[in-house]
Design a protein around this motif. Structure first.
Motif, mmCIF file in Angstrom:
data_model
loop_
_atom_site.group_PDB
_atom_site.id
_atom_site.type_symbol
_atom_site.label_atom_id
_atom_site.label_comp_id
_atom_site.label_asym_id
_atom_site.label_seq_id
_atom_site.Cartn_x
_atom_site.Cartn_y
_atom_site.Cartn_z
ATOM 1 N N VAL A 1 0.857 -1.196 0.000
ATOM 2 C CA VAL A 1 0.000 0.000 0.000
ATOM 3 C C VAL A 1 0.889 1.240 0.000
ATOM 4 C CG1 VAL A 1 -1.863 -1.153 1.302
ATOM 5 C CG2 VAL A 1 -0.084 0.101 2.538
ATOM 6 N N GLY A 2 0.260 2.407 -0.172
ATOM 7 C CA GLY A 2 0.973 3.675 -0.051
ATOM 8 C C GLY A 2 0.799 4.235 1.352
ATOM 9 N N SER A 3 1.118 5.498 1.515
ATOM 10 C CA SER A 3 0.944 6.139 2.823
ATOM 11 C C SER A 3 0.674 7.627 2.641
ATOM 12 C CB SER A 3 2.203 5.950 3.675
ATOM 13 O OG SER A 3 2.107 6.687 4.884
ATOM 14 N N VAL B 1 2.052 3.915 10.255
ATOM 15 C CA VAL B 1 1.721 4.322 8.884
ATOM 16 C C VAL B 1 0.253 4.734 8.797
ATOM 17 C CG1 VAL B 1 1.368 3.443 6.536
ATOM 18 C CG2 VAL B 1 3.447 2.837 7.811
ATOM 19 N N CYS B 2 0.015 5.967 8.388
ATOM 20 C CA CYS B 2 -1.353 6.405 8.137
ATOM 21 C C CYS B 2 -1.639 6.258 6.646
ATOM 22 C CB CYS B 2 -1.498 7.855 8.582
ATOM 23 S SG CYS B 2 -3.181 8.456 8.446
ATOM 24 N N VAL C 1 4.872 -1.087 2.709
ATOM 25 C CA VAL C 1 4.359 0.268 2.498
ATOM 26 C C VAL C 1 5.386 1.032 1.660
ATOM 27 C CG1 VAL C 1 3.602 2.410 3.585
ATOM 28 C CG2 VAL C 1 3.151 0.218 4.715
ATOM 29 N N ALA C 2 4.928 1.573 0.534
ATOM 30 C CA ALA C 2 5.826 2.326 -0.359
ATOM 31 C C ALA C 2 5.506 3.802 -0.259
ATOM 32 C CB ALA C 2 5.634 1.839 -1.796
ATOM 33 N N LEU C 3 6.535 4.613 -0.056
ATOM 34 C CA LEU C 3 6.285 6.052 0.139
ATOM 35 C C LEU C 3 7.525 6.865 -0.194
ATOM 36 C CD1 LEU C 3 6.516 6.922 3.909
ATOM 37 C CD2 LEU C 3 7.024 4.647 3.074
ATOM 38 N N PRO C 4 7.326 8.042 -0.802
ATOM 39 C CA PRO C 4 8.472 8.933 -0.974
ATOM 40 C C PRO C 4 8.798 9.609 0.358
ATOM 41 C CG PRO C 4 6.501 9.984 -1.817
ATOM 42 C CD PRO C 4 6.097 8.615 -1.359
#
Ligand code: MRU
Length: 329
Positions: A230-232, A241-242, A263-266
Protein backbone atom coordinates in the motif's frame (compact mmCIF):
# COMPACT_ATOMS: atom_id res chain seq x y z
CA UNK A 1 1.28 11.59 -19.37
CA UNK A 2 1.81 13.23 -15.99
CA UNK A 3 -1.04 14.05 -13.61
CA UNK A 4 -0.22 17.77 -13.40
CA UNK A 5 1.58 20.13 -15.78
CA UNK A 6 1.88 23.64 -17.21
CA UNK A 7 2.14 24.38 -20.92
CA UNK A 8 3.97 27.73 -20.84
CA UNK A 9 5.94 29.83 -18.34
CA UNK A 10 3.62 31.25 -15.65
CA UNK A 11 0.70 29.55 -17.43
CA UNK A 12 -2.47 27.92 -16.13
CA UNK A 13 -2.05 24.53 -14.49
CA UNK A 14 -3.55 21.41 -16.06
CA UNK A 15 -4.65 18.32 -14.15
CA UNK A 16 -6.41 15.05 -14.86
CA UNK A 17 -9.85 15.39 -13.28
CA UNK A 18 -9.88 12.16 -11.28
CA UNK A 19 -13.55 12.50 -10.37
CA UNK A 20 -14.32 11.65 -14.03
CA UNK A 21 -12.20 8.49 -14.08
CA UNK A 22 -12.38 5.65 -14.92
CA UNK A 23 -15.24 6.50 -17.28
CA UNK A 24 -13.50 9.39 -19.01
CA UNK A 25 -9.97 10.76 -19.13
CA UNK A 26 -10.66 14.49 -18.83
CA UNK A 27 -8.20 17.34 -18.34
CA UNK A 28 -9.13 20.37 -16.27
CA UNK A 29 -7.57 23.82 -16.38
CA UNK A 30 -6.79 25.46 -13.04
CA UNK A 31 -6.29 29.23 -13.27
CA UNK A 32 -6.46 30.47 -9.66
CA UNK A 33 -5.52 29.37 -6.16
CA UNK A 34 -9.23 29.11 -5.32
CA UNK A 35 -9.71 26.67 -8.17
CA UNK A 36 -6.72 24.66 -6.97
CA UNK A 37 -8.06 24.54 -3.41
CA UNK A 38 -11.37 23.29 -4.81
CA UNK A 39 -9.60 20.66 -6.96
CA UNK A 40 -7.78 19.32 -3.90
CA UNK A 41 -10.81 19.39 -1.59
CA UNK A 42 -13.14 17.77 -4.13
CA UNK A 43 -10.47 15.18 -4.98
CA UNK A 44 -10.14 16.11 -8.66
CA UNK A 45 -6.52 15.70 -7.66
CA UNK A 46 -5.82 13.26 -4.85
CA UNK A 47 -3.12 11.01 -3.41
CA UNK A 48 -0.55 12.32 -0.95
CA UNK A 49 2.34 13.14 -3.33
CA UNK A 50 0.07 14.69 -5.94
CA UNK A 51 -1.76 17.01 -3.55
CA UNK A 52 1.64 18.25 -2.33
CA UNK A 53 2.68 19.23 -5.85
CA UNK A 54 -0.81 20.61 -6.57
CA UNK A 55 -0.55 22.85 -3.48
CA UNK A 56 2.83 24.13 -4.67
CA UNK A 57 1.28 25.02 -8.04
CA UNK A 58 -1.59 26.65 -6.14
CA UNK A 59 0.93 28.98 -4.49
CA UNK A 60 2.44 29.76 -7.90
CA UNK A 61 -1.02 30.67 -9.25
CA UNK A 62 -1.62 32.90 -6.23
CA UNK A 63 1.68 34.72 -6.81
CA UNK A 64 0.85 35.16 -10.50
CA UNK A 65 -2.27 37.11 -9.53
CA UNK A 66 -1.09 38.93 -6.37
CA UNK A 67 2.44 38.38 -5.02
CA UNK A 68 2.13 40.44 -1.82
CA UNK A 69 2.90 38.90 1.58
CA UNK A 70 -0.75 39.17 2.62
CA UNK A 71 -2.00 37.45 -0.53
CA UNK A 72 0.50 34.60 -0.30
CA UNK A 73 -0.13 34.02 3.40
CA UNK A 74 -3.87 33.85 2.69
CA UNK A 75 -3.27 31.43 -0.19
CA UNK A 76 -1.14 29.22 2.04
CA UNK A 77 -3.82 29.15 4.75
CA UNK A 78 -6.50 28.32 2.17
CA UNK A 79 -4.51 25.43 0.71
CA UNK A 80 -3.38 24.13 4.11
CA UNK A 81 -7.01 23.78 5.20
CA UNK A 82 -8.06 21.66 2.20
CA UNK A 83 -6.96 18.22 3.44
CA UNK A 84 -5.30 17.61 6.81
CA UNK A 85 -3.88 14.07 6.76
CA UNK A 86 -1.33 13.74 3.96
CA UNK A 87 1.77 15.53 5.21
CA UNK A 88 3.00 16.10 1.66
CA UNK A 89 0.59 19.01 1.37
CA UNK A 90 1.87 20.82 4.48
CA UNK A 91 5.45 19.97 3.50
CA UNK A 92 5.07 21.44 -0.02
CA UNK A 93 3.52 24.60 1.44
CA UNK A 94 6.45 25.00 3.84
CA UNK A 95 8.85 24.61 0.90
CA UNK A 96 6.87 27.25 -1.01
CA UNK A 97 6.90 29.59 1.95
CA UNK A 98 10.70 29.35 2.20
CA UNK A 99 10.97 29.97 -1.54
CA UNK A 100 8.98 33.20 -1.80
CA UNK A 101 9.89 34.96 1.43
CA UNK A 102 13.37 36.07 0.39
CA UNK A 103 12.31 37.08 -3.16
CA UNK A 104 11.38 40.55 -4.40
CA UNK A 105 7.69 40.67 -5.25
CA UNK A 106 8.15 40.72 -9.02
CA UNK A 107 10.12 37.48 -8.93
CA UNK A 108 7.90 35.48 -6.60
CA UNK A 109 5.63 33.94 -9.24
CA UNK A 110 8.54 32.68 -11.35
CA UNK A 111 10.25 31.30 -8.24
CA UNK A 112 7.12 29.46 -7.11
CA UNK A 113 6.46 28.00 -10.57
CA UNK A 114 10.03 26.75 -10.64
CA UNK A 115 9.69 25.22 -7.17
CA UNK A 116 6.46 23.42 -8.12
CA UNK A 117 8.13 22.03 -11.27
CA UNK A 118 11.12 20.91 -9.20
CA UNK A 119 8.88 19.17 -6.65
CA UNK A 120 7.04 17.44 -9.51
CA UNK A 121 10.29 16.22 -11.05
CA UNK A 122 11.61 15.10 -7.66
CA UNK A 123 8.43 13.10 -7.08
CA UNK A 124 8.77 11.33 -10.43
CA UNK A 125 12.37 10.48 -9.65
CA UNK A 126 11.53 9.25 -6.11
CA UNK A 127 8.74 7.01 -7.40
CA UNK A 128 11.00 5.64 -10.14
CA UNK A 129 13.54 4.68 -7.48
CA UNK A 130 10.83 3.17 -5.25
CA UNK A 131 9.99 0.92 -8.22
CA UNK A 132 13.56 -0.35 -8.27
CA UNK A 133 13.82 -0.85 -4.50
CA UNK A 134 10.41 -2.49 -4.24
CA UNK A 135 10.53 -4.89 -7.19
CA UNK A 136 12.97 -7.44 -5.70
CA UNK A 137 11.21 -7.35 -2.32
CA UNK A 138 7.91 -8.34 -3.94
CA UNK A 139 9.50 -10.82 -6.33
CA UNK A 140 10.95 -12.76 -3.39
CA UNK A 141 7.39 -13.89 -2.56
CA UNK A 142 6.59 -15.33 -5.98
CA UNK A 143 5.75 -19.02 -5.88
CA UNK A 144 7.00 -21.35 -8.58
CA UNK A 145 4.50 -22.03 -11.35
CA UNK A 146 1.95 -19.30 -10.65
CA UNK A 147 1.59 -15.54 -10.98
CA UNK A 148 2.79 -13.35 -8.12
CA UNK A 149 -0.44 -12.36 -6.36
CA UNK A 150 -0.37 -8.93 -4.77
CA UNK A 151 -3.14 -7.22 -2.82
CA UNK A 152 -3.37 -3.42 -2.67
CA UNK A 153 -5.75 -0.93 -1.07
CA UNK A 154 -6.83 2.49 -2.41
CA UNK A 155 -4.95 4.00 -5.34
CA UNK A 156 -1.24 4.50 -4.92
CA UNK A 157 -0.45 4.46 -8.61
CA UNK A 158 0.66 7.17 -11.01
CA UNK A 159 -2.65 9.01 -10.58
CA UNK A 160 -1.85 9.52 -6.88
CA UNK A 161 1.60 10.93 -7.63
CA UNK A 162 3.03 12.87 -10.58
CA UNK A 163 4.02 9.67 -12.40
CA UNK A 164 4.76 5.99 -11.62
CA UNK A 165 3.06 5.83 -8.23
CA UNK A 166 4.30 4.44 -4.93
CA UNK A 167 2.73 1.03 -4.17
CA UNK A 168 2.07 0.36 -7.86
CA UNK A 169 5.54 1.45 -9.01
CA UNK A 170 7.26 -1.88 -8.14
CA UNK A 171 4.33 -3.69 -9.78
CA UNK A 172 4.80 -1.73 -13.02
CA UNK A 173 8.52 -2.46 -12.79
CA UNK A 174 8.03 -6.22 -12.35
CA UNK A 175 5.58 -6.26 -15.25
CA UNK A 176 8.15 -4.46 -17.42
CA UNK A 177 10.68 -7.15 -16.45
CA UNK A 178 8.28 -9.84 -17.69
CA UNK A 179 7.24 -11.22 -14.28
CA UNK A 180 3.81 -12.88 -14.29
CA UNK A 181 1.57 -10.90 -11.95
CA UNK A 182 -1.97 -10.63 -10.72
CA UNK A 183 -3.26 -7.84 -8.44
CA UNK A 184 -6.23 -8.01 -6.06
CA UNK A 185 -7.61 -4.48 -5.95
CA UNK A 186 -9.68 -3.36 -2.95
CA UNK A 187 -12.67 -1.34 -4.09
CA UNK A 188 -11.91 1.21 -1.31
CA UNK A 189 -15.25 2.52 -0.11
CA UNK A 190 -16.59 5.14 -0.15
CA UNK A 191 -14.67 6.96 -2.93
CA UNK A 192 -13.81 3.84 -4.93
CA UNK A 193 -10.16 4.64 -5.55
CA UNK A 194 -9.82 0.93 -6.38
CA UNK A 195 -11.45 1.70 -9.72
CA UNK A 196 -8.57 4.08 -10.45
CA UNK A 197 -6.10 1.32 -9.56
CA UNK A 198 -7.93 -1.21 -11.74
CA UNK A 199 -7.96 1.33 -14.58
CA UNK A 200 -4.23 1.99 -14.28
CA UNK A 201 -3.37 -1.71 -14.16
CA UNK A 202 -5.65 -2.55 -17.07
CA UNK A 203 -4.14 0.26 -19.16
CA UNK A 204 -0.73 -1.24 -18.43
CA UNK A 205 -1.86 -4.76 -19.35
CA UNK A 206 -1.46 -6.12 -15.81
CA UNK A 207 -4.11 -8.70 -14.81
CA UNK A 208 -6.16 -7.55 -11.83
CA UNK A 209 -9.39 -8.34 -10.03
CA UNK A 210 -11.54 -5.80 -8.20
CA UNK A 211 -12.81 -7.03 -4.82
CA UNK A 212 -14.99 -5.57 -2.09
CA UNK A 213 -12.97 -4.21 0.79
CA UNK A 214 -13.83 -7.06 3.13
CA UNK A 215 -12.87 -9.90 0.77
CA UNK A 216 -9.11 -9.63 1.37
CA UNK A 217 -9.09 -11.71 4.57
CA UNK A 218 -10.76 -14.66 2.88
CA UNK A 219 -8.39 -14.50 -0.09
CA UNK A 220 -5.37 -14.39 2.22
CA UNK A 221 -6.58 -17.39 4.23
CA UNK A 222 -7.13 -19.31 1.01
CA UNK A 223 -3.50 -18.74 -0.01
CA UNK A 224 -4.45 -16.54 -2.95
CA UNK A 225 -2.32 -13.58 -1.86
CA UNK A 226 1.51 -13.64 -1.73
CA UNK A 227 2.13 -10.10 -0.49
CA UNK A 228 0.33 -6.84 0.28
CA UNK A 229 1.60 -3.39 -0.68
CA UNK A 230 0.00 0.00 0.00
CA UNK A 231 0.97 3.68 -0.05
CA UNK A 232 0.94 6.14 2.82
CA UNK A 233 -0.30 9.63 3.59
CA UNK A 234 1.93 10.14 6.61
CA UNK A 235 4.48 7.87 8.24
CA UNK A 236 5.80 9.05 11.60
CA UNK A 237 8.86 8.66 13.81
CA UNK A 238 7.87 5.37 15.47
CA UNK A 239 7.12 3.82 12.06
CA UNK A 240 3.31 3.96 12.31
CA UNK A 241 1.72 4.32 8.88
CA UNK A 242 -1.35 6.40 8.14
CA UNK A 243 -3.13 5.48 4.91
CA UNK A 244 -6.62 5.16 3.42
CA UNK A 245 -9.16 3.82 5.90
CA UNK A 246 -9.21 0.02 5.77
CA UNK A 247 -5.46 -0.36 5.48
CA UNK A 248 -5.15 -1.38 9.14
CA UNK A 249 -7.59 -4.26 8.75
CA UNK A 250 -5.63 -5.57 5.77
CA UNK A 251 -2.41 -5.42 7.77
CA UNK A 252 -4.06 -7.36 10.63
CA UNK A 253 -5.27 -10.05 8.25
CA UNK A 254 -1.86 -10.23 6.58
CA UNK A 255 -0.15 -10.70 9.95
CA UNK A 256 -2.62 -13.43 10.94
CA UNK A 257 -1.92 -15.23 7.67
CA UNK A 258 1.86 -14.79 7.90
CA UNK A 259 1.99 -12.56 4.80
CA UNK A 260 4.33 -9.61 4.23
CA UNK A 261 2.81 -6.12 4.40
CA UNK A 262 4.85 -3.49 2.54
CA UNK A 263 4.36 0.27 2.50
CA UNK A 264 5.83 2.33 -0.36
CA UNK A 265 6.29 6.05 0.14
CA UNK A 266 8.47 8.93 -0.97
CA UNK A 267 10.40 10.75 1.74
CA UNK A 268 8.00 13.72 1.38
CA UNK A 269 5.43 11.50 3.18
CA UNK A 270 7.64 10.98 6.24
CA UNK A 271 6.86 13.24 9.21
CA UNK A 272 9.55 12.96 11.87
CA UNK A 273 7.98 15.81 13.86
CA UNK A 274 5.28 13.43 15.13
CA UNK A 275 6.21 10.55 17.42
CA UNK A 276 3.20 8.25 17.11
CA UNK A 277 0.41 7.54 14.64
CA UNK A 278 -2.11 8.41 17.36
CA UNK A 279 -1.22 12.08 16.88
CA UNK A 280 -1.87 12.21 13.12
CA UNK A 281 -4.93 14.32 12.21
CA UNK A 282 -7.48 12.06 10.52
CA UNK A 283 -9.64 13.71 7.89
CA UNK A 284 -13.37 13.36 8.50
CA UNK A 285 -15.18 13.69 5.17
CA UNK A 286 -18.82 14.41 4.39
CA UNK A 287 -21.29 11.71 5.40
CA UNK A 288 -22.95 12.08 1.99
CA UNK A 289 -19.97 10.18 0.51
CA UNK A 290 -21.22 7.11 2.40
CA UNK A 291 -25.01 7.47 2.36
CA UNK A 292 -27.55 10.12 1.48
CA UNK A 293 -30.43 8.41 3.26
CA UNK A 294 -31.87 11.14 5.52
CA UNK A 295 -32.45 8.91 8.60
CA UNK A 296 -28.92 7.43 8.73
CA UNK A 297 -26.18 8.90 10.91
CA UNK A 298 -22.86 8.55 9.12
CA UNK A 299 -19.23 8.77 10.24
CA UNK A 300 -16.67 8.97 7.44
CA UNK A 301 -13.06 8.94 8.70
CA UNK A 302 -10.96 8.84 5.53
CA UNK A 303 -7.75 7.34 6.92
CA UNK A 304 -6.52 4.94 9.59
CA UNK A 305 -3.23 4.14 11.26
CA UNK A 306 -1.42 0.84 10.90
CA UNK A 307 0.96 0.28 13.84
CA UNK A 308 4.61 -0.17 12.93
CA UNK A 309 4.61 -3.72 14.30
CA UNK A 310 2.33 -4.85 11.45
CA UNK A 311 4.52 -3.37 8.70
CA UNK A 312 7.17 -5.62 7.16
CA UNK A 313 9.19 -2.89 5.44
CA UNK A 314 8.92 0.72 4.34
CA UNK A 315 10.08 1.19 0.74
CA UNK A 316 11.38 4.67 -0.04
CA UNK A 317 13.65 6.30 -2.61
CA UNK A 318 16.41 6.13 0.04
CA UNK A 319 16.12 2.36 0.28
CA UNK A 320 13.90 0.05 2.32
CA UNK A 321 13.78 0.07 6.12
CA UNK A 322 12.08 -1.73 8.92
CA UNK A 323 9.62 0.77 10.46
CA UNK A 324 11.61 0.77 13.72
CA UNK A 325 14.65 2.07 11.84
CA UNK A 326 12.88 5.34 10.92
CA UNK A 327 13.45 6.90 14.33
CA UNK A 328 17.20 6.45 14.01
CA UNK A 329 17.41 8.19 10.61
O1 MRU B 1 -8.12 10.23 -0.13
P1 MRU B 1 -7.06 9.95 -1.15
O2 MRU B 1 -7.57 9.25 -2.36
O3 MRU B 1 -6.24 11.17 -1.46
O4 MRU B 1 -6.12 8.92 -0.37
C1 MRU B 1 -5.01 8.40 -1.02
C2 MRU B 1 -4.34 7.33 -0.27
O5 MRU B 1 -4.70 7.01 0.85
C3 MRU B 1 -3.12 6.73 -0.89
O6 MRU B 1 -3.00 5.40 -0.53
C4 MRU B 1 -1.91 7.51 -0.38
O7 MRU B 1 -2.06 8.87 -0.66
C5 MRU B 1 -0.67 7.03 -0.98
S1 MRU B 1 -0.63 7.53 -2.68
C6 MRU B 1 0.80 7.41 -3.38
Amino acid sequence: MRTIWVERPLGDVFIIDQTQLPRELVQAKIATVDEMAHAIRSMQVRGAPLIGVAAAYGMALAARTAPSDASLLAAEALLRATRPTAVNLAWALSESSRAWRDQPMEQRAARLYQLAADLADADVSACRTIAEHGAPLLLAHKREGRALNILTHCNAGWLATVDWGTALAPIFELHARGVQLHVWVDETRPRNQGLLTAWELTQAGIPCTLIVDNAGGLLMRRGLVDACIVGSDRTVRNGDVCNKVGTYLKALAARDCGLPFYVALPWSTVDLSIESGDDIPIEERAGSEVSELPFVTVANPAFDVTPARLVTRLITERGSFSPEELSSL
